[in-house]
Design an enzyme around this catalytic site. Sequence first.
Site, PDB file in Angstrom:
ATOM      1  N   GLU A 104      31.347  42.105  45.649  1.00  0.00           N
ATOM      2  CA  GLU A 104      30.572  41.070  44.958  1.00  0.00           C
ATOM      3  C   GLU A 104      29.570  40.388  45.894  1.00  0.00           C
ATOM      4  O   GLU A 104      29.456  39.170  45.933  1.00  0.00           O
ATOM      5  CB  GLU A 104      31.506  40.041  44.322  1.00  0.00           C
ATOM      6  N   ASP A 110      40.785  42.462  37.206  1.00  0.00           N
ATOM      7  CA  ASP A 110      40.611  41.132  37.789  1.00  0.00           C
ATOM      8  C   ASP A 110      41.413  40.058  37.065  1.00  0.00           C
ATOM      9  O   ASP A 110      40.853  39.294  36.285  1.00  0.00           O
ATOM     10  CB  ASP A 110      39.118  40.766  37.757  1.00  0.00           C
ATOM     11  N   GLU A 157      42.104  31.190  35.764  1.00  0.00           N
ATOM     12  CA  GLU A 157      40.693  31.519  35.534  1.00  0.00           C
ATOM     13  C   GLU A 157      40.461  32.117  34.148  1.00  0.00           C
ATOM     14  O   GLU A 157      39.516  31.750  33.458  1.00  0.00           O
ATOM     15  CB  GLU A 157      40.222  32.500  36.615  1.00  0.00           C
TER      16      GLU A 157
END
Length: 729
Positions: A320, A394, A422
Amino acid sequence: MPHVQGRIVTAGRAVGAGILAFAVLVAPRARAEDGYELWLRYRPISDAEVLARYRASISEVVFEASSPMLEAAREELRRGLRGLLDAEIPFVREATREGALVVWSSRPSTLAVSPSLRAQLRWAGAEGFVIRSEPIRGRPAMVIAANTNAGVLYGVFRFLRLLQTHESLQDLSIVEAPRVELRVLNHWDNLDRTVERGYAGFSLWDWHKLPDYLYPRYTDYARANASIGVNGTVLTNVNANATVLTPEYVRKVAALADVFRRWGIRVYLTARFSAPIEIGGLETADPLVPEVATWWKDKAAEIYRVIPDFGGFLVKANSEGQPGPQDYGRSHAEGANMLADAVAPHGGVVMWRAFVYSNEEPEDRAKQAWNEFTPLDGSFRSNVLIQVKNGPIDFQPREPFHPLFGAMPQTPLMMEFQITQEYLGQATHLAFLAPLYEEVLRADTYARGEGSLVSEVIDGTLHDYPRTGMAGVANTGTDRNWCGSVMACANWYAFGRLAWDPDLGSATIADEWLRMTFTSDPNFVEPVKTMMLASREAGVDYRTPLGLHHLMARGHHWGPGPWVSGGPRADWTSVYYHRADAEGIGFDRTRTGSDAVGQYFLPLPERWGRLETVPEKYLLWFHHVPWDHRMASGRTLWEELLHRYQRGVDAVRQMQRTWRSVDGMIDPERHEQVRAFLAIQEKEARWWRDACVLYFQTFSKRPIPDGYEPPAHTLEEYMAIQERPVPGL
Ligand code: BDP
């Protein structure tokens, strides 16, 4: 009886009616619960019988403390006993009476150690302990014994938990040792105190005031971690900032390390791979250039001069947009080994993350980490651990376990779980994550035939790893209740307990946490435990049932966005993952698709690769399935999808009913927060359900069956909901 009132009555009885009026005025404030004390509340045991038994069993405490860690343990014991027993138990030098609690710390010679205790101590190892009933000079007594100060500390917390959960003190014989060596929190905290994916306020670390001012909260953070066995903390974000490695910041880090040390906690930092350029004045960060390696060696030596027990580095490289060895044509092993050599002389480790995937790579994102790392098996230094997220994408509400587990027998792999929610509603949704952790840990990799569990990869027994570890991405922040919500603290607790013992069951963990955090009243504990245990599945159902994944809105990952497409990279969109079309829905990862299923050990590729045998929870993870496919329930896939979405919303409503039913059994403050958050969750569960169902209907072209709650808005309205500032980015 409500907690607050119970205390007022006691005060009134004790001091007379004249004071009662005063107590009524002040007691509710003094007793107000805001969650700050977590599971270490140490309130007087409310069950009179249990309290009387404990008071009778513990007459005095013998605890010589000759180090800061032992002093911390002794003060915790004093604090715990004083609170729980509502009495002052004398701390004495020698056991003189029946019922002594003897903490065998610095002076084992004062005890006649029995051979069986000696054998148990050998088993307990460096961090374990023994708690047992053991006569001292012929009188009944209890002993907490360990080989090290850390073992004593953990033994003390374990003893206090016995009392907090009302366990019997009769014929005690407890021997425990942690199964995993590095039990670390990963804070995604930035130096400006924002927290990436943090939903509980700002970072606990006030860099601006460090090293001169130390919040008492730093100590309470360490106490809470020590109580669940966490022994390390990575202070900074994996998306790293090299500034933390400058001398000024290293001094700040040292101040935190000084607070944490006595609680058995080492500090670690994230190492930005390009730091030699950014703060070192070099022109390259190529790991094979000698000046670069020397820079890191010097940097490590500088850190260890002020933090002798510094744990080491955590690195996110070539992922990323983060810099890494591949920027110079070098492998992950070459990068990791260079850093490992820098910390090795000081006993440090490198935790190198396997969360890598590349936009340029046309390969299924779920396959990329396995492709990159398995060829490197055996080529890492012995002080490197590869840190692998629990699933291959993820931290989704549900993923199959990561195919790397079992696939690198010569390289220690450590687990990375996410504690912060998240993708699970962030601060306001109740999602008890122990069932998620447990599901992954108990999964069978088949790496060495049937029964090769992920937990055995993690505790090192499957491949005889020399080092073991488990990391949890922390959910703490400056919110008074630490985690943004009282209930979210259960996930911090669960992480620590499972890192200590990966075989623990979710129900046991929930039970302990509820009793310590709220009350041992079974009328409260039992229904709320059931509610917690069902909460993660509810979250899967109203977001991503049947193996769907990555359907969230762009950027903040909070609300639904199954329509997300375009943008900088395909694998940051939802359409890449669900692949809905007129025929059906799901990602074909079978042999004829991306063949991600082929990265698992037999028989999993066969079992998960066939529609007839794939578990429904992974159906759309591995298969593109026609809308009219018949499910086990007899429903078509379309109907089943709707059924699951509705089931998720219904489950939240059931949680609301449960919570209403326990009103009055705990303090009103915390009850009210959970009540309000469940109302938010119910509203947002409907939002997820309706947005997803309406969007998928544009492909399925099938009706919403009768009896199904009609969506409140049109798809266009859901799609028009604009991004707005949200925490955690
Ligand atoms: C994703 C997060 C991102 C993290 C990344 C990581 O959205 O903020 O930086 O993982 O783990 O879950 O590196």
